[in-house]
Design a protein around this motif. Structure first.
Motif, short mmCIF file in Angstrom:
data_model
loop_
_atom_site.label_atom_id
_atom_site.label_comp_id
_atom_site.label_asym_id
_atom_site.label_seq_id
_atom_site.Cartn_x
_atom_site.Cartn_y
_atom_site.Cartn_z
N ASN A 9 -2.13 -10.79 5.97
CA ASN A 9 -1.97 -11.36 7.32
C ASN A 9 -2.63 -10.49 8.39
N ARG A 10 -2.47 -9.19 8.22
CA ARG A 10 -2.94 -8.24 9.22
C ARG A 10 -4.46 -8.12 9.20
N THR A 11 -5.04 -8.06 8.00
CA THR A 11 -6.46 -7.68 7.89
C THR A 11 -7.29 -8.61 7.02
N GLY A 12 -6.64 -9.53 6.28
CA GLY A 12 -7.39 -10.35 5.33
C GLY A 12 -7.68 -9.65 4.01
N ALA A 13 -7.30 -8.40 3.91
CA ALA A 13 -7.54 -7.64 2.67
C ALA A 13 -6.22 -7.31 1.99
N ARG A 14 -6.27 -7.18 0.66
CA ARG A 14 -5.07 -6.73 -0.04
C ARG A 14 -4.86 -5.23 0.19
N VAL A 15 -3.68 -4.74 -0.17
CA VAL A 15 -3.28 -3.37 0.24
C VAL A 15 -4.28 -2.31 -0.24
N GLU A 43 4.96 -2.28 -3.57
CA GLU A 43 6.24 -2.17 -4.27
C GLU A 43 6.89 -3.55 -4.35
N HIS A 44 6.70 -4.33 -3.27
CA HIS A 44 7.20 -5.71 -3.21
C HIS A 44 6.04 -6.56 -2.69
N GLU A 45 6.05 -7.85 -2.97
CA GLU A 45 4.93 -8.69 -2.53
C GLU A 45 4.79 -8.72 -1.01
N ALA A 46 5.88 -8.38 -0.29
CA ALA A 46 5.81 -8.36 1.18
C ALA A 46 4.70 -7.43 1.68
N ASP A 47 4.45 -6.35 0.93
CA ASP A 47 3.42 -5.39 1.32
C ASP A 47 2.03 -6.06 1.25
N GLU A 48 1.82 -6.87 0.21
CA GLU A 48 0.54 -7.58 0.05
C GLU A 48 0.39 -8.66 1.14
N TYR A 49 1.46 -9.44 1.37
CA TYR A 49 1.38 -10.51 2.37
C TYR A 49 1.11 -9.93 3.76
N ASP A 50 1.80 -8.82 4.06
CA ASP A 50 1.60 -8.19 5.37
C ASP A 50 0.14 -7.76 5.54
N SER A 51 -0.41 -7.15 4.50
CA SER A 51 -1.79 -6.65 4.58
C SER A 51 -2.78 -7.82 4.72
N ARG A 77 5.17 28.44 -4.73
CA ARG A 77 5.74 27.28 -5.43
C ARG A 77 5.91 26.06 -4.53
N VAL A 78 5.50 26.15 -3.26
CA VAL A 78 5.55 24.99 -2.38
C VAL A 78 4.13 24.61 -1.99
N ALA A 79 3.80 23.33 -2.17
CA ALA A 79 2.49 22.81 -1.78
C ALA A 79 2.72 21.62 -0.85
N ALA A 80 1.66 21.12 -0.24
CA ALA A 80 1.80 19.99 0.68
C ALA A 80 0.68 18.98 0.47
N THR A 81 1.01 17.72 0.79
CA THR A 81 0.01 16.68 0.85
C THR A 81 0.31 15.86 2.10
N PHE A 82 -0.39 14.74 2.32
CA PHE A 82 -0.23 13.96 3.54
C PHE A 82 0.51 12.67 3.21
N GLY A 83 1.69 12.46 3.81
CA GLY A 83 2.53 11.31 3.47
C GLY A 83 2.32 10.13 4.40
N LEU A 84 2.32 8.94 3.82
CA LEU A 84 2.26 7.68 4.58
C LEU A 84 3.37 6.80 4.01
N HIS A 85 4.07 6.02 4.85
CA HIS A 85 5.15 5.21 4.29
C HIS A 85 4.60 4.12 3.37
N ALA A 86 4.02 3.09 3.94
CA ALA A 86 3.48 1.97 3.17
C ALA A 86 2.62 1.16 4.12
N SER A 87 1.68 0.43 3.55
CA SER A 87 0.76 -0.38 4.36
C SER A 87 1.53 -1.25 5.36
N LEU A 88 2.69 -1.80 4.94
CA LEU A 88 3.36 -2.78 5.79
C LEU A 88 4.00 -2.20 7.05
#
Ligand SMILES: [Zn+2]
Length: 455
Positions: free
Chosen positions: A243-249, A233-241, A196-207
């Motif tokens: 700024n960082r890479t020129g691509a949206r999240v 989740e918030h536009e900050a995630d899009e702006y960060d991405s 009854r326990v499974a796993a996947t790979f967690g990442l916080h957020a692009s930002l």
């Protein structure tokens, strides 16, 4: 009361099967054998086949598959009633910096265990039998998913676990997060044998993830592994991405090969049309959490557009109580209010998200048998609901009966993998009062550590 026996017969049930062609059947019996539904049929017939079997009387109540939560955080339990010092956070980035990030740093093994116990008591009471969790405890990373897995096993529920990798606490902790995911994937993976326990790979957020760390996660994850990550989740995630890479999240994650039919992205409030198209093309799952979005004031996810574009949208709680009909009710209401259009998010659409989509997503992690339906061979994850509709209940109007009539206080019995976890509102696997008392006793120290970490 015994639980965990190999054979159980549920009798006097009004079954809502939640099959693709849903059926509502009265005077039914369900035979459970080794955690699965062995047969379903009219009370008189099935009941007569078996004499020496543990009988559980549904007393005419509705019997449905247990609810499924596509995105939650057990670790957030100690936030209940906790004061954030200083002025109230003015936006979501401040909520992260002043509430969640110092709180997750304050967690030690004991408070991780207690948080999970508190959340699972809540899940059993609310009739939610499968939960997809997203965990963070930067000062107690190694083994944290085992602590949670032990609590899930003891509770008798079904859960998909992962650790959120992030760069916000430096390279060593990002590496430790990757290792914790790999360990859990190796140990739990996707059980096909009744686990009854499974796993996947967690990442916080692009930002909070660098290009190097995203690449390292992709390289480290075994072939076929999906990811579970917060997106826009918030536009900050899009702006960060941007700024960082020129691509949206979503473009950025797609560029790293992180999307696909095994990946869950949570929220997607600020996606643009092209990002929605990428989620649809890659068959990536999106989990919608309207209560959390409203509470954080982050905006309204374009769920109608996502569904029309073919994105598979699910429903989660994001750490709110695991009351999935209530979450569905908020999803139904929010779109109507936000667009000032009562035609938005019709009942059958929210119903499909909650039942079909959540079951299809959760089923990928437990491939041994169908999940989220009452049918022969399916996992025996069931709830009894004490609902007495004052208008006719039919397969046609079930979505609206659910949105307006179903409440979690009506759940009297919760069964997962054929084990009784709650019967007639009595919890059988967890001691609710003792868990609450232990958590209340531990809370001041957690809050104290939080208070020292918050800026
Ligand atoms: Zn979340």
């Amino acid at each position: 009361m015994e639980h965990g026996e190999a054979l159980m017969l549920i009798q006097n049930a009004t079954i809502i099967t939640l099959e693709p062609e849903n059926r509502i059947l009265e005077d039914q019996a369900i035979l459970i054998e080794d955690g699965r539904i062995a047969s379903v049929g009219p009370q008189k017939a099935v009941s007569a086949w078996y004499e020496d079997v543990h009988r559980v009387d549904a007393r005419g109540r509705l019997v449905l598959p247990g609810n499924i939560c596509a995105h939650t955080h057990f670790y957030g339990a100690f936030a209940r009633g906790m004061a954030i010092p200083g002025p109230a956070p003015k936006d979501f980035p401040e909520i992260l910096e002043r509430l969640w990030w110092p709180l997750d740093k304050a967690l030690d093994p004991e408070s991780i265990r207690l948080s999970a116990q508190v959340m699972l008591v809540d899940a059993i009471r609310n009739g939610t039998t499968t939960l997809i969790d997203h965990h963070a405890s930067p000062n107690a990373i190694p083994g944290s998913l085992d602590l949670i897995a032990e609590v899930v096993e003891a509770a008798g529920l079904r859960a998909v676990l992962c650790y959120e990798v992030t760069d916000r606490d430096g390279e060593a902790k990002a590496r430790a997060g990757i290792e914790e995911n790999l360990r859990a994937l190796e140990k739990y993976g996707r059980p096909s044998d009744g686990g009854r326990v499974a796993a996947t790979f967690g990442l916080h957020a692009s930002l909070t993830l660098s290009e190097a760390t995203l690449g390292a996660c992709r390289d480290a994850a075994p072939e076929g592994t999906g990811f579970h990550i917060h997106v826009a989740e918030h536009e900050a995630d899009e702006y960060d991405s941007l700024n960082r890479t020129g691509a949206r999240v979503v473009d950025r994650l797609d560029g790293h090969g992180l999307l696909g039919p095994e990946t869950i992205v949570a929220h997607g409030v600020h996606l643009d049309a092209a990002e929605i198209a990428i989620l649809a093309e890659t068959r990536t799952w999106l989990s919608h959490q309207p209560r959390s979005n409203m509470n954080n004031g982050v905006g309204t996810a374009p769920v109608d557009s996502m569904l029309r574009a073919g994105v598979r949208v699910c429903l989660g709680t994001d750490g709110f109580p695991h009351s999935m009909w209530e979450e569905a009710r908020f999803a139904y209401m929010l779109q109507k209010l936000a667009h000032r259009d009562p035609r938005r998010m019709p009942g059958d659409q929210v119903y499909r998200m909650l039942t079909r989509n959540n079951a299809a997503l959760a089923g990928r992690f437990f491939p041994g048998a169908p999940l989220g339906v009452i049918a022969e061979g399916a996992h025996a994850d069931l709830i009894f609901v004490d609902y007495h509709p004052h208008t006719p209940l039919s397969t046609g109007n079930l979505p609206w009966q659910m949105v307006f009539g179903f409440h979690e206080r009506m759940v009297t019995t919760t069964i997962c993998g054929g084990n009784l976890l709650m019967h007639e509102r009595e919890l059988l696997t967890l001691d609710e009062a003792a868990i609450a008392a232990a958590a209340r006793e531990a809370a001041p120290a957690v809050w104290e550590r939080y208070g020292q970490l918050v800026t």
